[in-house]
Design a protein around this motif. Structure first.
Motif, PDB file in Angstrom:
ATOM      1  N   GLY A  49       2.771  -3.426  10.889  1.00  0.00           N
ATOM      2  CA  GLY A  49       2.892  -2.039  11.320  1.00  0.00           C
ATOM      3  C   GLY A  49       4.015  -1.842  12.318  1.00  0.00           C
ATOM      4  N   ALA A  50       4.236  -2.836  13.191  1.00  0.00           N
ATOM      5  CA  ALA A  50       5.311  -2.734  14.176  1.00  0.00           C
ATOM      6  C   ALA A  50       6.685  -2.886  13.525  1.00  0.00           C
ATOM      7  CB  ALA A  50       5.133  -3.790  15.256  1.00  0.00           C
ATOM      8  N   CYS A  51       6.735  -3.495  12.349  1.00  0.00           N
ATOM      9  CA  CYS A  51       8.007  -3.652  11.634  1.00  0.00           C
ATOM     10  C   CYS A  51       8.368  -2.420  10.815  1.00  0.00           C
ATOM     11  CB  CYS A  51       7.952  -4.876  10.726  1.00  0.00           C
ATOM     12  SG  CYS A  51       7.944  -6.406  11.635  1.00  0.00           S
ATOM     13  N   GLY A  52       7.538  -1.392  10.842  1.00  0.00           N
ATOM     14  CA  GLY A  52       7.874  -0.148  10.175  1.00  0.00           C
ATOM     15  C   GLY A  52       7.116   0.120   8.894  1.00  0.00           C
ATOM     16  N   PHE A  53       6.217  -0.768   8.507  1.00  0.00           N
ATOM     17  CA  PHE A  53       5.429  -0.539   7.300  1.00  0.00           C
ATOM     18  C   PHE A  53       4.236   0.338   7.651  1.00  0.00           C
ATOM     19  CE2 PHE A  53       7.651  -4.505   6.612  1.00  0.00           C
ATOM     20  CZ  PHE A  53       8.134  -4.357   5.330  1.00  0.00           C
ATOM     21  N   LYS A  54       3.925   1.278   6.773  1.00  0.00           N
ATOM     22  CA  LYS A  54       2.808   2.179   7.024  1.00  0.00           C
ATOM     23  C   LYS A  54       1.870   2.199   5.828  1.00  0.00           C
ATOM     24  CE  LYS A  54       5.015   5.317  10.228  1.00  0.00           C
ATOM     25  NZ  LYS A  54       5.343   6.695  10.544  1.00  0.00           N
ATOM     26  N   GLY A  55       0.617   2.509   6.106  1.00  0.00           N
ATOM     27  CA  GLY A  55      -0.360   2.680   5.031  1.00  0.00           C
ATOM     28  C   GLY A  55      -0.660   1.390   4.292  1.00  0.00           C
ATOM     29  N   THR A  56      -0.725   1.477   2.979  1.00  0.00           N
ATOM     30  CA  THR A  56      -1.096   0.308   2.179  1.00  0.00           C
ATOM     31  C   THR A  56       0.018  -0.726   2.111  1.00  0.00           C
ATOM     32  OG1 THR A  56      -0.356   1.450   0.184  1.00  0.00           O
ATOM     33  CG2 THR A  56      -2.680   1.619   0.744  1.00  0.00           C
ATOM     34  N   ARG A  57       1.242  -0.356   2.469  1.00  0.00           N
ATOM     35  CA  ARG A  57       2.337  -1.334   2.448  1.00  0.00           C
ATOM     36  C   ARG A  57       2.213  -2.358   3.575  1.00  0.00           C
ATOM     37  NH1 ARG A  57       4.904   3.291   0.607  1.00  0.00           N
ATOM     38  NH2 ARG A  57       5.563   3.987   2.658  1.00  0.00           N
ATOM     39  N   LYS A  58       1.401  -2.050   4.600  1.00  0.00           N
ATOM     40  CA  LYS A  58       1.176  -3.022   5.673  1.00  0.00           C
ATOM     41  C   LYS A  58       0.444  -4.252   5.167  1.00  0.00           C
ATOM     42  CE  LYS A  58      -1.037  -0.641   8.726  1.00  0.00           C
ATOM     43  NZ  LYS A  58      -1.706  -0.241   9.959  1.00  0.00           N
ATOM     44  N   SER A  59      -0.356  -4.093   4.127  1.00  0.00           N
ATOM     45  CA  SER A  59      -1.185  -5.203   3.660  1.00  0.00           C
ATOM     46  C   SER A  59      -0.499  -6.057   2.602  1.00  0.00           C
ATOM     47  CB  SER A  59      -2.506  -4.660   3.110  1.00  0.00           C
ATOM     48  OG  SER A  59      -2.253  -3.784   2.035  1.00  0.00           O
ATOM     49  N   THR A  60       0.804  -5.891   2.409  1.00  0.00           N
ATOM     50  CA  THR A  60       1.506  -6.666   1.387  1.00  0.00           C
ATOM     51  C   THR A  60       2.035  -7.974   1.966  1.00  0.00           C
ATOM     52  OG1 THR A  60       3.591  -5.552   1.889  1.00  0.00           O
ATOM     53  CG2 THR A  60       2.212  -4.572   0.176  1.00  0.00           C
ATOM     54  N   PRO A  61       2.255  -8.965   1.119  1.00  0.00           N
ATOM     55  CA  PRO A  61       2.851 -10.217   1.590  1.00  0.00           C
ATOM     56  C   PRO A  61       4.270 -10.036   2.131  1.00  0.00           C
ATOM     57  CG  PRO A  61       1.773 -10.567  -0.505  1.00  0.00           C
ATOM     58  CD  PRO A  61       1.747  -9.100  -0.251  1.00  0.00           C
ATOM     59  N   PHE A  62       5.018  -9.095   1.576  1.00  0.00           N
ATOM     60  CA  PHE A  62       6.382  -8.863   2.063  1.00  0.00           C
ATOM     61  C   PHE A  62       6.375  -8.354   3.502  1.00  0.00           C
ATOM     62  CE2 PHE A  62      10.114  -6.081   2.588  1.00  0.00           C
ATOM     63  CZ  PHE A  62      11.098  -7.036   2.442  1.00  0.00           C
ATOM     64  N   ALA A  63       5.412  -7.502   3.836  1.00  0.00           N
ATOM     65  CA  ALA A  63       5.303  -7.002   5.206  1.00  0.00           C
ATOM     66  C   ALA A  63       4.938  -8.134   6.164  1.00  0.00           C
ATOM     67  CB  ALA A  63       4.261  -5.892   5.272  1.00  0.00           C
ATOM     68  N   ALA A  64       4.082  -9.051   5.726  1.00  0.00           N
ATOM     69  CA  ALA A  64       3.722 -10.199   6.558  1.00  0.00           C
ATOM     70  C   ALA A  64       4.926 -11.106   6.781  1.00  0.00           C
ATOM     71  CB  ALA A  64       2.591 -10.979   5.901  1.00  0.00           C
ATOM     72  N   GLN A  65       5.745 -11.264   5.757  1.00  0.00           N
ATOM     73  CA  GLN A  65       6.954 -12.074   5.885  1.00  0.00           C
ATOM     74  C   GLN A  65       7.918 -11.445   6.887  1.00  0.00           C
ATOM     75  OE1 GLN A  65       8.994 -12.621   2.181  1.00  0.00           O
ATOM     76  NE2 GLN A  65      10.852 -13.339   3.156  1.00  0.00           N
ATOM     77  N   ALA A  66       8.072 -10.133   6.829  1.00  0.00           N
ATOM     78  CA  ALA A  66       8.964  -9.443   7.764  1.00  0.00           C
ATOM     79  C   ALA A  66       8.448  -9.565   9.195  1.00  0.00           C
ATOM     80  CB  ALA A  66       9.089  -7.975   7.369  1.00  0.00           C
ATOM     81  N   ALA A  67       7.138  -9.461   9.383  1.00  0.00           N
ATOM     82  CA  ALA A  67       6.559  -9.588  10.726  1.00  0.00           C
ATOM     83  C   ALA A  67       6.752 -11.000  11.266  1.00  0.00           C
ATOM     84  CB  ALA A  67       5.076  -9.231  10.684  1.00  0.00           C
ATOM     85  N   ALA A  68       6.564 -12.005  10.413  1.00  0.00           N
ATOM     86  CA  ALA A  68       6.735 -13.392  10.851  1.00  0.00           C
ATOM     87  C   ALA A  68       8.189 -13.676  11.207  1.00  0.00           C
ATOM     88  CB  ALA A  68       6.253 -14.346   9.762  1.00  0.00           C
ATOM     89  N   GLU A  69       9.115 -13.206  10.385  1.00  0.00           N
ATOM     90  CA  GLU A  69      10.537 -13.429  10.675  1.00  0.00           C
ATOM     91  C   GLU A  69      10.946 -12.749  11.972  1.00  0.00           C
ATOM     92  OE1 GLU A  69      12.417 -11.980   7.171  1.00  0.00           O
ATOM     93  OE2 GLU A  69      12.085 -13.834   6.050  1.00  0.00           O
ATOM     94  N   ASN A  70      10.401 -11.564  12.218  1.00  0.00           N
ATOM     95  CA  ASN A  70      10.708 -10.829  13.441  1.00  0.00           C
ATOM     96  C   ASN A  70      10.226 -11.596  14.678  1.00  0.00           C
ATOM     97  OD1 ASN A  70      11.389  -8.854  15.216  1.00  0.00           O
ATOM     98  ND2 ASN A  70       9.917  -7.351  14.498  1.00  0.00           N
TER      99      ASN A  70
END
Length: 130
Positions: A49-70
């Motif tokens: 959510g802090a990386c800019g993903f909202k709603g159901t896109r927060k629960s995707t693996p791509f969003a988790a990858q972006a959060a980890a890289e950040n």
């Protein structure tokens, strides 16, 4: 006691750490990555959510990858070279976040799953009669 003799500590200062602990909390709705030092004090955190993903896109693996890289990029900038990984939760982003951490170049000493598992737990709901 005068104000001059009192020591003021800021919590937001940049701490340089060599070794730390990376906590991955993967729920069904979000993935939160917290980087702490070995004593447990938070250095940096990030989430889908802090990386800019909202709603159901927060629960995707791509969003988790972006959060980890950040989170990893910020902790490497502060001097982290070695880390332990604690994973908890059944979410879809846990494996992808771990892959992103492995690619970052940080040496991982161990990876532990700390998901709380009940030994017997609560009583299940009654059998449904149709």
């Amino acid at each position: 006691m005068s104000n001059k003799s009192r020591k003021i500590r800021s919590r937001g200062g940049k701490r340089g750490v060599q070794k730390g602990v990376i906590h991955i909390q993967a729920s069904f709705n979000n993935t939160i990555i917290t980087v702490t030092d070995v004593r447990g004090q938070v250095i940096i955190w990030s989430s889908a959510g802090a990386c800019g993903f909202k709603g159901t896109r927060k629960s995707t693996p791509f969003a988790a990858q972006a959060a980890a890289e950040n989170a990893i990029k910020a902790s490497v900038d502060r001097g982290m070279k070695q880390a332990e990984v604690m994973m908890s939760g059944p979410g879809p982003g846990r494996d992808t976040a771990l892959r992103a951490i492995r690619r970052s170049g940080i040496i991982l000493s161990f990876i532990r799953d700390v998901t709380p598992m009940p030994y017997n737990g609560c009583r299940p709901p009654r059998k449904r009669r149709v």
